[in-house]
Design an enzyme around this catalytic site. Structure first.
Site, PDB file in Angstrom:
ATOM      1  N   ASP A 118       0.681  -1.203  -0.184  1.00  0.00           N
ATOM      2  CA  ASP A 118      -0.274  -0.260   0.227  1.00  0.00           C
ATOM      3  C   ASP A 118       0.824   1.240   0.264  1.00  0.00           C
ATOM      4  OD1 ASP A 118      -2.351  -1.310   0.324  1.00  0.00           O
ATOM      5  OD2 ASP A 118      -1.700  -1.768   1.919  1.00  0.00           O
TER       6      ASP A 118
ATOM      7  N   HIS B 154       2.347   2.254 -19.331  1.00  0.00           N
ATOM      8  CA  HIS B 154       1.841   1.854 -18.159  1.00  0.00           C
ATOM      9  C   HIS B 154       2.672   2.003 -17.059  1.00  0.00           C
ATOM     10  CE1 HIS B 154      -0.719  -0.683 -15.641  1.00  0.00           C
ATOM     11  NE2 HIS B 154      -1.807  -0.244 -15.945  1.00  0.00           N
TER      12      HIS B 154
ATOM     13  N   LYS C  46       5.687   2.668 -14.231  1.00  0.00           N
ATOM     14  CA  LYS C  46       5.261   3.781 -13.319  1.00  0.00           C
ATOM     15  C   LYS C  46       6.583   3.318 -12.232  1.00  0.00           C
ATOM     16  CE  LYS C  46       0.850   1.424 -13.353  1.00  0.00           C
ATOM     17  NZ  LYS C  46       0.140   2.286 -14.353  1.00  0.00           N
TER      18      LYS C  46
ATOM     19  N   ASP D  50      18.457  11.661  -8.157  1.00  0.00           N
ATOM     20  CA  ASP D  50      19.664  11.169  -7.074  1.00  0.00           C
ATOM     21  C   ASP D  50      19.696  11.502  -5.615  1.00  0.00           C
ATOM     22  OD1 ASP D  50      20.948  13.947  -6.867  1.00  0.00           O
ATOM     23  OD2 ASP D  50      19.549  14.176  -8.190  1.00  0.00           O
TER      24      ASP D  50
ATOM     25  N   HIS E 124      -7.306  -0.280   4.815  1.00  0.00           N
ATOM     26  CA  HIS E 124      -8.743   0.598   3.739  1.00  0.00           C
ATOM     27  C   HIS E 124     -10.276   0.437   4.247  1.00  0.00           C
ATOM     28  CE1 HIS E 124      -5.291  -1.806   1.126  1.00  0.00           C
ATOM     29  NE2 HIS E 124      -5.503  -2.328   1.665  1.00  0.00           N
TER      30      HIS E 124
ATOM     31  N   HIS F 102      -5.614  -1.544  -2.536  1.00  0.00           N
ATOM     32  CA  HIS F 102      -4.173  -2.262  -2.490  1.00  0.00           C
ATOM     33  C   HIS F 102      -3.275  -2.558  -3.308  1.00  0.00           C
ATOM     34  CE1 HIS F 102      -1.681  -5.320  -0.158  1.00  0.00           C
ATOM     35  NE2 HIS F 102      -2.066  -6.156  -1.808  1.00  0.00           N
TER      36      HIS F 102
ATOM     37  N   GLN G 253      -4.034  -7.294 -10.980  1.00  0.00           N
ATOM     38  CA  GLN G 253      -5.215  -6.802 -11.258  1.00  0.00           C
ATOM     39  C   GLN G 253      -6.185  -7.617 -12.393  1.00  0.00           C
ATOM     40  OE1 GLN G 253      -4.466  -3.338 -12.861  1.00  0.00           O
ATOM     41  NE2 GLN G 253      -6.652  -2.606 -12.519  1.00  0.00           N
TER      42      GLN G 253
ATOM     43  N   HIS H  78      -4.955  -3.738  -7.403  1.00  0.00           N
ATOM     44  CA  HIS H  78      -4.175  -2.720  -8.171  1.00  0.00           C
ATOM     45  C   HIS H  78      -2.809  -3.649  -8.244  1.00  0.00           C
ATOM     46  CE1 HIS H  78      -2.377   0.247 -10.202  1.00  0.00           C
ATOM     47  NE2 HIS H  78      -3.417   0.097 -11.646  1.00  0.00           N
TER      48      HIS H  78
ATOM     49  N   LYS I  73       0.196  -5.576  -8.751  1.00  0.00           N
ATOM     50  CA  LYS I  73       1.257  -6.994 -10.102  1.00  0.00           C
ATOM     51  C   LYS I  73       1.969  -7.590  -9.465  1.00  0.00           C
ATOM     52  CE  LYS I  73      -0.843  -3.308 -12.239  1.00  0.00           C
ATOM     53  NZ  LYS I  73      -2.281  -2.967 -11.958  1.00  0.00           N
TER      54      LYS I  73
ATOM     55  N   ASP J  70       7.598 -19.520  -3.130  1.00  0.00           N
ATOM     56  CA  ASP J  70       8.809 -20.428  -2.609  1.00  0.00           C
ATOM     57  C   ASP J  70       9.209 -19.140  -1.230  1.00  0.00           C
ATOM     58  OD1 ASP J  70       7.764 -22.932  -3.420  1.00  0.00           O
ATOM     59  OD2 ASP J  70      10.188 -22.682  -4.693  1.00  0.00           O
TER      60      ASP J  70
ATOM     61  N   GLU K 212      -2.452  -8.155   6.719  1.00  0.00           N
ATOM     62  CA  GLU K 212      -3.149  -7.398   6.366  1.00  0.00           C
ATOM     63  C   GLU K 212      -4.038  -7.597   5.559  1.00  0.00           C
ATOM     64  OE1 GLU K 212      -3.656  -4.708   2.870  1.00  0.00           O
ATOM     65  OE2 GLU K 212      -1.807  -4.742   3.386  1.00  0.00           O
TER      66      GLU K 212
END
Length: 808
Positions: free
Chosen positions: A186, A331, A333, A338, A370, A404, A520, A659, A661, A666, A720
């Site tokens: 989050d 897409h 982000k 520095d 949330h 999330h 997502q 949302h 990814k 393991d 969570e």
């Protein structure tokens, strides 16, 4: 003809066609094409021959176009193809490209039966027409093929084998050693939220705080701040926790960036230019990216903000070009700055990068609580995000849509790879060359170098992956040979980096015990969906991730070993849930789940075991439900009667939007980035994406379970979502663990969906509301045809007018 499972890697070379009769396109179609070319002034009557490689009807490779060689096209191109397909033939198709599509010349077939044992096949193969007769002139194509079975791969089922592991092969960026990684759940984690989670060496897990760290990184930058986003919104604030204030923390992101630029810091932003804002999706409540507002805000300031359309690489047809620029997005982000040296003593600076799923825009700030209603007069009063209801607003009240997500900070040599990615994109689409010349600063900014000593048990090895093509990244090699050497894939005249998909495939194939995914979207491997009411070859959601997961589970069932895959997705993809686009995506998701469950049930039956397939593969979503408290924000207006909005408000519940990814394997390896598990993100030539794959070489599952930062991060996420810690969670592959998680999530779903609410929901992890029949069909959960408070079908519905390329 018998079908064989080709699960492994296919090495293929397409050399040449010996002779093509007459060349060009004859007959009726040729006349039409000549008229089209003449009318719209594109293309000329030259041949543009290329070849494709298919496993049955799944396209797995294509050569570049050879222009004006009508009789003897020579490609000499090699392909490294991951496969997980049932096939009877490898099919080579020769086509002549033209502005509105392509004309079939013929097809050549190599039986899989000849390849399945691993023998090399190098021969001239007859080219046949649609009726399987030799084409005019008896043309042949020269190809070479060799198949490598996954089970003979030294990494299959072995996890990461210590220092010998060199990272994902055939990729643009190699693995970097001596890095440091901070993982974020989050945008913010309040003090005291995470309980004591023991790690190796007597340590405990410590959470990091994403937007605080981004704020500090931007505030402390001296030379450069580079940002890319799907959306960047200038009006948000990054610091909102009243118990953790920071000097200047109330400034908006836009003001902060303007202030840094006025101090002489080079602030460069690449924000996706939402050019059509994808008209078909717009009315379904999607895509409010503020791109125009952001560009206008920075006009005539020292900040260089470029709106960046998703331009096609030059190689596609006229029609494909329209598709890419109007349907696909940028897409990635990332933030690159520095920063000061870790010790803080030296005047030297280093590069620090952030990569993940969180855009710096509205609706993204959230904590693991949330809340739906309780932050509407504080952290979310000026950042009310609820795109799933028409006409939603803070004046009409909650529930807002909780968010999330997962992000990461990278330090060390890999941070420079993120910087180089930005430079490639800026040079391709940024316009003015205003990038900081780092060579001139080499006495200030240290070159790429480790930030951790090799014997430090907290060191990380990290590799950067992308989905991007030459239309978005400058300096990609021109020829297929050079592209292959650089770990890139050549397409029909575009060069593609598809390494995110490769990273997922490699990680799944290495996995020993369990996989935990939050994403997502979850759809793909459409080549093996059941084809009752669709033509599979029209869908083209061909990436391998779902199929690789089910084949991994099948292989473990065959060996009598435990293996569990946990997948967390949103209840539905963001947007009005009844809308055609949302329903279409839910339909693809159902088909994907069904394909996987059928594989698992077939494997169990082959072992004479009647067992719940959810012991091996289990899907969840996240939701919250809150009782009303005194002193809560009271809206001045009320939602429309008989709307999803009023029903959700009265029931005091809503989904938490996943949302994320991310994939954890393991507890030793993690992938975090911007890429969804759908074709748009995994294709390479559709949405542009970036991700990192990382592990700690001192915390691997070699002799005992890994107990490093990745384990701590997963346990913090499970805390969570479940509202508890439990010793069974330490070994997620075990039947006790998966049954406990399924049981708790089932209980939480019942509480979420019930008529009455007496207490807050004790946790957020909900069973995804589907059933699985004894044959593997995905069915409605009894009494749950629609998501609560909506008229939206859980199983989705096929769209008759939205093209699959838009929703896959």
């Amino acid at each position: 003809m018998a079908h064989y499972l080709m699960h492994g890697t296919l090495h293929a070379t397409v050399y040449e066609v010996d002779k093509l009769h007459s060349g060009g396109i004859s007959g009726f179609f040729g006349k039409i094409l000549a008229n089209v070319e003449g009318t719209i002034g594109i293309g000329k009557g030259v041949t543009q021959l290329y070849a494709t490689i298919d496993l049955e009807r799944a396209r797995v490779g294509r050569t570049r176009i050879i222009k004006d060689e009508p009789n003897n096209p020579k490609w000499y191109e090699s392909f490294h193809i991951y496969c997980a397909h049932m096939a009877s033939n490898v099919v080579f198709t020769v086509k002549d490209d033209n502005p509105i599509g392509a004309t079939l010349i013929g097809r050549a077939y190599v039986p899989v039966e000849e390849l399945i044992r691993g023998d090399q096949v190098d021969r001239w193969v007859e080219i046949l027409d649609e009726d399987k007769n030799p084409i005019e002139g008896d043309s042949k194509i020269h190809v070479k093929l060799q198949f490598f079975d996954v089970k003979k791969d030294s990494n299959w089922n072995m996890g990461i084998k210590g220092a010998r592991y060199l990272g994902v092969p055939y990729t643009f960026y190699s693995q970097r050693r001596g890095c440091r990684v901070s993982l974020y759940q989050d945008a913010h984690v309040p003090d005291g939220f995470i309980p004591k989670i023991p790690l190796a060496g007597g340590k405990y897990y410590e959470p990091h705080r994403c937007w605080e760290d981004v704020f500090d990184a931007i505030t402390n930058a001296r030379h450069l701040i580079y940002i890319t986003g799907w959306s960047v919104y200038t009006e948000i604030t990054l610091i909102r926790d009243s118990r953790r204030p920071k000097p200047g923390g109330d400034v908006t992101l836009g003001e902060l960036l303007k202030q840094k630029a006025s101090e002489g810091v080079k602030v460069l932003m690449l924000v996706w230019d939402d050019r059509t804002s994808v008209g078909l999706l717009k009315k379904d409540g999607l895509m409010a990216t503020h791109d125009e507002e952001t560009a206008n805000y920075f006009q005539n300031t020292d900040v260089h903000c470029v709106l960046c359309p998703r331009n096609p690489d030059d190689g596609g047809s006229f029609v494909q070009g329209l598709q890419i620029s109007t349907m696909f997005t940028h897409h990635q982000k990332i933030v690159v700055v520095d920063g000061e040296m870790p010790s803080g003593e030296s005047q030297m600076r280093r590069i620090v990068s952030f990569v993940g799923g969180i855009d710096l825009c509205d609706g993204r700030y959230d904590t693991p609580f949330h809340s739906l209603f309780r932050t509407l007069d504080t952290a979310h009063h000026d950042d009310f995000h609820q795109p799933n209801f028409a006409g939603s607003s803070i004046t009409k009240g909650g529930p807002r849509e909780p968010w999330h997500d997962i992000h990461s900070r990278l330090e060390g040599p890999v941070a420079w790879d993120v910087l180089f990615n930005f430079e490639q994109r800026w040079r391709q689409q940024g316009g003015k060359d205003v990038l900081v010349n780092l060579r001139e600063l080499d006495n200030i900014i240290i070159p790429p170098s480790p930030v951790m000593f090799p014997d430090d048990h907290e060191t990380w090895n990290v590799q950067l992956f992308r989905s991007i093509d030459g239309g978005a990244a400058f300096g990609f090699p021109e020829t297929p040979e050079e592209a292959a050497r650089a770990g890139l894939v050549s397409g029909k005249d575009n060069i593609i980096d598809r390494s995110i998909q490769d990273a997922y495939i490699n990680a799944i194939r290495r996995a020993k015990n369990f996989i935990y995914i939050e994403n997502q979207y979850f759809l793909g491997s459409s080549f093996d969906w059941s084809s009752d009411d669709i033509k599979r070859e029209d869908i083209n959601a061909l990436h391998l991730i779902p199929k690789e997961l089910s084949l991994k589970i099948v292989s473990k069932i065959e060996r009598g070993e435990r293996f569990t895959v946990y997948v967390v997705v949103p209840m539905w993809p963001e947007g009005v849930p009844e809308s055609a686009s949302v329903q279409a995506i839910l339909d693809w998701q159902r088909r994907t789940m069904e394909m996987m469950y059928k594989d698992i049930i077939q494997a169990l039956r082959a072992k004479d075991r009647e067992e719940d397939p959810r012991n091996y593969l289990t899907f969840f979503c996240l939701g919250n439900r809150e009782v009303k408290k005194s002193g809560e924000y009271e809206p001045s207006e009320r939602p429309e009667d008989d709307s999803d909005y009023i029903r959700a408000q009265e029931a005091r519940r809503f989904m938490i939007y996943v949302h994320t990814k991310m994939m954890i394997v393991d507890d030793e390896y993690i992938i975090v980035g911007s890429a969804n598990i759908n074709q748009r993100s995994m294709d390479g030539a559709r949405d542009s994406e970036i991700a990192m794959g990382a592990y700690q070489p001192y915390h691997l599952t070699i002799n005992q379970p890994a107990r490093g930062q990745i384990h701590g991060f997963r346990m913090a996420l499970w805390y969570e979502h479940l509202g508890m810690l439990d010793d069974t969670f330490l070994e997620p592959e075990n039947i006790e663990c998966v049954q406990k998680v399924n049981r708790v999530a089932g209980k939480y779903w019942d509480l979420y969906a019930s008529e009455l609410l007496e207490h807050d929901l004790p946790g957020h992890l909900l069973r995804y509301p589907i059933g699985v029949s004894s044959e593997g069909d995905v069915t409605e959960l009894p009494g749950t045809e629609f998501f609560p408070d909506t008229k939206a079908r859980v199983l989705g519905a096929k769209s008759d007018y939205l093209p699959p390329i838009l929703t896959t």
